[in-house]
Write a protein that holds these residues in place. Structure first.
Motif, PDB file in Angstrom:
ATOM      1  N   TYR A 218       0.860  -1.180   0.000  1.00 24.74           N
ATOM      2  CA  TYR A 218       0.000   0.000   0.000  1.00 24.74           C
ATOM      3  C   TYR A 218       0.902   1.237   0.000  1.00 24.74           C
ATOM      4  N   LYS A 233      -8.413   5.469  -0.433  1.00 24.09           N
ATOM      5  CA  LYS A 233      -9.172   4.356   0.143  1.00 24.09           C
ATOM      6  C   LYS A 233      -8.611   3.999   1.523  1.00 24.09           C
ATOM      7  N   THR A 234      -9.459   3.369   2.327  1.00 27.67           N
ATOM      8  CA  THR A 234      -9.054   2.987   3.691  1.00 27.67           C
ATOM      9  C   THR A 234      -9.103   1.469   3.847  1.00 27.67           C
ATOM     10  N   GLU A 235      -8.059   0.931   4.411  1.00 28.37           N
ATOM     11  CA  GLU A 235      -7.966  -0.512   4.673  1.00 28.37           C
ATOM     12  C   GLU A 235      -7.797  -0.729   6.172  1.00 28.37           C
ATOM     13  N   SER A 236      -8.489  -1.748   6.718  1.00 29.04           N
ATOM     14  CA  SER A 236      -8.392  -2.049   8.151  1.00 29.04           C
ATOM     15  C   SER A 236      -7.457  -3.231   8.379  1.00 29.04           C
ATOM     16  N   THR A 241      -6.114   1.276  10.974  1.00 24.37           N
ATOM     17  CA  THR A 241      -6.637   1.589   9.651  1.00 24.37           C
ATOM     18  C   THR A 241      -5.593   2.383   8.883  1.00 24.37           C
ATOM     19  N   LYS A 247      -2.637   0.771  -4.232  1.00 24.64           N
ATOM     20  CA  LYS A 247      -1.949  -0.454  -3.801  1.00 24.64           C
ATOM     21  C   LYS A 247      -1.464  -1.184  -5.041  1.00 24.64           C
ATOM     22  N   ASN A 280       1.019  -4.435   4.522  1.00 22.43           N
ATOM     23  CA  ASN A 280      -0.156  -4.382   5.402  1.00 22.43           C
ATOM     24  C   ASN A 280      -0.106  -3.056   6.155  1.00 22.43           C
TER      25      ASN A 280
END
Length: 292
Positions: A218, A233-236, A241, A247, A280
């Motif tokens: 990312y 965009k947001t990834e958990s 987060t 990505k 990650n």
């Protein structure tokens, strides 16, 4: 007048009777004295024998007491025999007559005592051997435990080292701004007003112990006003987060891989930009550049 001869005869007769009585008395007194001596001798003998038997019983009791004090598994049996000795001592104290009958009981008790004490001594020896063996086992187990703890610690350290070594290194991260002409040709620029695209590139280093396969990274591009550019965009990742610009997924086969992605934009702000690369939610590389 009485006849003098008759008087002499009577006197002799009286003297003879008195002599017989005296002799009889002396004989009786001698016999009585002899009987008394016999009784005294018998009493003395009886008392001496009683004292001897009592002494033997006291020694028996002392031997049992010492064996009982060692507190072995035979203690109950030893106590029972000791109590028999004490009971016989009480009986002997109350005895007034012949004590010879106690001698055979004492001899039987002495034989029993020797057998029990021998068994008790053998039991102590066996316990001593078992104690030494137990102590040796405890020492060996203790040393084994320490050795295992060392091995576990070494394995944990090795696992951490392997895990750390298996992580991929991201190197040479950089970003260059380009002006895109109508022909599609890209011309490098450092002016914000001319920039149409930001080319972000980095290298994934060779690692033979890392797990091969698809790797996703990312990329976060932040301008001088602290805005995240691109997809936003947001990834958990668990409790964490991450807002990212884009990505990229790379097929990694344990060899060096060069990655390059374009972030298209317009009206780029002047100032310093920050580029962060995440595996990650772990930051693995970062850089910055400036547009004027």
């Amino acid at each position: 007048m009485e006849n003098p001869k008759n008087n002499n005869s009577s006197l002799k007769a009286v003297i003879a009777v008195l002599a017989v009585l005296l002799i009889g008395s002396l004989v009786y007194i001698f016999k009585l004295s002899s009987d008394t001596d016999v009784v005294k001798t018998e009493l003395t003998t009886t008392m001496t024998e009683k004292e001897s038997v009592m002494k033997d019983l006291q020694e028996l009791k002392a031997t049992y007491d010492a064996a009982i004090a060692e507190n072995t598994s035979m203690s109950d049996e030893l106590i029972q025999e000791r109590d028999k000795v004490v009971a016989l001592m009480d009986d002997l104290n109350k005895s007034k007559g012949d004590v010879s009958k106690y001698r055979s009981q004492v001899q039987a008790m002495q034989g029993k005592m020797k057998t029990l004490v021998a068994e008790n001594d053998e039991l102590k020896k066996q316990n001593g051997v078992l104690t030494v063996q137990r102590d040796s086992t405890i020492v060996v187990l203790g040393e084994s435990k320490k050795y295992n703890e060392v091995l576990v610690g070494q394995n944990e350290e090795l696992a951490k080292t392997v895990e750390k070594g298996a992580k991929l290194s991201v190197l040479n991260t950089k970003t260059i701004a380009y002006k895109v002409r109508s022909s599609g040709k890209q011309i490098e620029t450092d002016k914000a007003s001319r920039a149409d695209v930001l080319k972000v590139s980095f290298t994934i280093a060779e690692n033979q112990i890392a797990k091969s396969g698809d790797k996703t990274y990312y990329v976060q591009v932040i301008d001088s006003k602290n805005n995240v550019l691109g997809e936003k965009k947001t990834e958990s990742f668990g409790d964490n987060t991450l807002t990212y610009s884009f990505k990229t997924t790379v097929k990694y086969e344990n060899k060096t891989v060069n990655v390059s992605e374009d972030l298209i934009g317009k009206d780029f702000e002047k100032g310093t930009y920050f580029i962060n690369v995440f595996d990650n939610d772990e930051l693995v590389s970062k850089t910055s550049f400036t547009l004027r």
